[in-house]
Design a protein around this motif. Structure first.
Motif, PDB file in Angstrom:
ATOM      1  N   TYR A   1       0.856  -1.190  -0.040  1.00 27.32           N
ATOM      2  CA  TYR A   1       0.315  -0.037   0.061  1.00 27.32           C
ATOM      3  C   TYR A   1       0.845   1.289   0.004  1.00 27.32           C
ATOM      4  CZ  TYR A   1      -3.735  -3.496   0.907  1.00 27.32           C
ATOM      5  OH  TYR A   1      -4.564  -4.339   0.695  1.00 27.32           O
TER       6      TYR A   1
ATOM      7  N   HIS B   1      -8.360  -5.912   4.536  1.00 28.73           N
ATOM      8  CA  HIS B   1      -9.571  -5.953   4.884  1.00 28.73           C
ATOM      9  C   HIS B   1     -10.011  -4.717   5.170  1.00 28.73           C
ATOM     10  CE1 HIS B   1      -9.259 -10.454   5.379  1.00 28.73           C
ATOM     11  NE2 HIS B   1     -10.043 -10.176   4.523  1.00 28.73           N
TER      12      HIS B   1
ATOM     13  N   HIS C   1     -17.255  -4.042   1.107  1.00 27.67           N
ATOM     14  CA  HIS C   1     -17.126  -3.438  -0.065  1.00 27.67           C
ATOM     15  C   HIS C   1     -18.460  -3.128  -0.696  1.00 27.67           C
ATOM     16  CE1 HIS C   1     -13.219  -5.576  -0.297  1.00 27.67           C
ATOM     17  NE2 HIS C   1     -13.004  -4.448  -1.010  1.00 27.67           N
TER      18      HIS C   1
ATOM     19  N   LEU D   1      -6.302   1.909   5.787  1.00 21.70           N
ATOM     20  CA  LEU D   1      -5.269   2.087   4.489  1.00 21.70           C
ATOM     21  C   LEU D   1      -4.350   1.051   4.526  1.00 21.70           C
ATOM     22  CD1 LEU D   1      -6.505   4.572   3.622  1.00 21.70           C
ATOM     23  CD2 LEU D   1      -4.239   5.888   4.001  1.00 21.70           C
ATOM     24  N   PHE D   2      -3.774   0.142   5.473  1.00 27.27           N
ATOM     25  CA  PHE D   2      -2.588  -0.644   5.542  1.00 27.27           C
ATOM     26  C   PHE D   2      -2.970  -2.156   5.566  1.00 27.27           C
ATOM     27  CE2 PHE D   2      -0.806   3.603   6.392  1.00 27.27           C
ATOM     28  CZ  PHE D   2      -0.490   3.967   5.095  1.00 27.27           C
ATOM     29  N   THR D   3      -4.359  -2.501   5.678  1.00 25.36           N
ATOM     30  CA  THR D   3      -4.405  -3.937   5.837  1.00 25.36           C
ATOM     31  C   THR D   3      -5.482  -4.186   4.641  1.00 25.36           C
ATOM     32  OG1 THR D   3      -6.619  -3.326   7.087  1.00 25.36           O
ATOM     33  CG2 THR D   3      -4.418  -3.846   8.455  1.00 25.36           C
TER      34      THR D   3
ATOM     35  N   PHE E   1       0.217   4.079  -2.769  1.00 29.78           N
ATOM     36  CA  PHE E   1      -0.232   5.355  -2.517  1.00 29.78           C
ATOM     37  C   PHE E   1       0.989   6.375  -2.366  1.00 29.78           C
ATOM     38  CE2 PHE E   1      -3.299   2.802   0.097  1.00 29.78           C
ATOM     39  CZ  PHE E   1      -3.996   2.438  -0.929  1.00 29.78           C
TER      40      PHE E   1
HETATM   41  N1  ARG Z   1      -6.101  -1.146   2.544  1.00 31.68           N
HETATM   42  C1  ARG Z   1      -6.663  -1.127   1.141  1.00 31.68           C
HETATM   43  C2  ARG Z   1      -6.942   0.477   0.454  1.00 31.68           C
HETATM   44  O1  ARG Z   1      -6.713   1.151   1.520  1.00 31.68           O
HETATM   45  C3  ARG Z   1      -7.892  -2.067   1.102  1.00 31.68           C
HETATM   46  C4  ARG Z   1      -9.030  -1.436   1.976  1.00 31.68           C
HETATM   47  C5  ARG Z   1     -10.130  -2.217   2.360  1.00 31.68           C
HETATM   48  N2  ARG Z   1     -11.280  -1.740   2.958  1.00 31.68           N
HETATM   49  C6  ARG Z   1     -12.373  -2.142   3.162  1.00 31.68           C
HETATM   50  N3  ARG Z   1     -13.070  -1.677   3.836  1.00 31.68           N
HETATM   51  N4  ARG Z   1     -12.947  -3.216   2.504  1.00 31.68           N
HETATM   52  O2  ARG Z   1      -7.230   0.408  -0.548  1.00 31.68           O
END
Ligand code: ARG
Length: 288
Positions: free
Chosen positions: A17, A280, A224, A276-278, A21
């Motif tokens: 990420y 899920h 999602h 941001l950094f996982t 980013f």
């Molecule tokens: N960390 C990834 C991003 O920021 C994936 C985030 C997934 N978030 C979610 N709520 N499904 O792009």
């Protein structure tokens, strides 16, 4: 030793990420619980500084509805809303400027500084970063409703902001815009954040709220959702109440080219980092 290695692995999970980013603009609508508790405030500030230090370009946008109401009532002015929009008369606008600009904006800036980051506050006429014009709401018959000094974003001084960002500053924007003739307008902070993300061609728009995210009819978090389905959920009534303007703001930003929009729970410490950094995340990610 094993534990230490585990820690290194946790940090490494962020690497894809960080690469993705790098240098990207991330607009964060800051508000709700995360702005009210001292402890959460500090954690949000730390997250934002960390993003900057790790090579991203966070931009904070804040409102402060509850604070404004509190202040208005102290002055014996009853806050007025029509269809979720504040009716901003002259007196109210003065209070909005005072509370948002002089109080909240400066407080966020000084918290960032205290935590070791560099921040630059922009509110209303200061820097005139947000250009605005009057917002006319329409009633169900299509008649215009006058909301006074309530406005909408008409543009951003992108290059000016970029200049500060390049110098290492985190911009902190108040949702107050300036009109062509120099008048100031109060803008709904969710909408302001979405418009700013669009104008800045941001990678992400992050909305900090006081709920887990978008929930399904059983009350479980939807991790999602695409824009088509989110639109359908609004029409069908499964997205309702205060979530509607948030999701609509996300959809607007995505239509304008922002890559992803996230609705996250500001009550969770370090919600921004977790999202941001996982893989899920912790909230709802909206994508095209
Ligand atoms: N960390 C990834 C991003 O920021 C994936 C985030 C997934 N978030 C979610 N709520 N499904 O792009």
């Amino acid at each position: 030793m094993q534990q230490l290695i585990k820690r290194a692995e946790t940090v490494l999970e962020a690497l894809p990420y960080l690469i993705k980013f790098n240098n990207k603009i991330i607009v964060i609508k800051y508000g709700g619980a995360a702005m009210q508790s001292e402890e959460l405030k500090h954690k949000v500030i730390q997250d934002v500084i960390l993003l900057k230090m790790m090579g991203m370009e966070p931009v904070l946008v804040h409102g402060g509805g509850p604070e404004i109401n509190k202040y208005l009532r102290k002055q014996k002015i009853e806050p007025k809303f029509i269809g979720g929009y504040r009716v901003t008369d002259k007196e109210t606008m003065k209070v909005v400027q005072k509370v948002l600009g002089e109080k909240i904006n400066q407080q966020i800036v000084s918290l960032i500084k205290k935590a070791g980051g560099k921040a630059k506050g922009f509110f209303g006429k200061k820097g005139r970063v947000i250009k605005a014009f009057k917002y006319w709401k329409k009633d169900e018959n299509g008649e215009k409703i006058d909301l006074g000094f309530t406005g909408q974003v008409g543009g951003i001084r992108f290059r000016y902001l970029k200049k500060w960002m390049k110098l290492g500053y985190i911009p902190v924007l108040t949702s107050i815009g300036v009109g062509k003739r120099g008048g100031v307008y109060n803008i709904n902070a969710d909408k302001a954040a979405a418009a700013i993300a669009a104008y800045l061609k941001a990678e992400k728009l992050i909305m900090m709220t006081d709920v887990k995210g978008v929930l399904n009819t059983s009350g479980e978090l939807i991790s999602h959702v695409n824009t088509y389905k989110a639109g359908k959920m609004i029409k069908g009534g499964s997205i309702s109440g205060g979530m509607i303007p948030k999701v609509k703001s996300c959809l607007y930003a995505l239509r304008k080219g922002v890559k992803t929009a996230h609705i996250i729970d500001g009550r969770v410490p370090h919600a921004i980092l977790l999202e941001l950094f996982t893989d899920h995340g912790i909230g709802t990610m909206v994508k095209k």
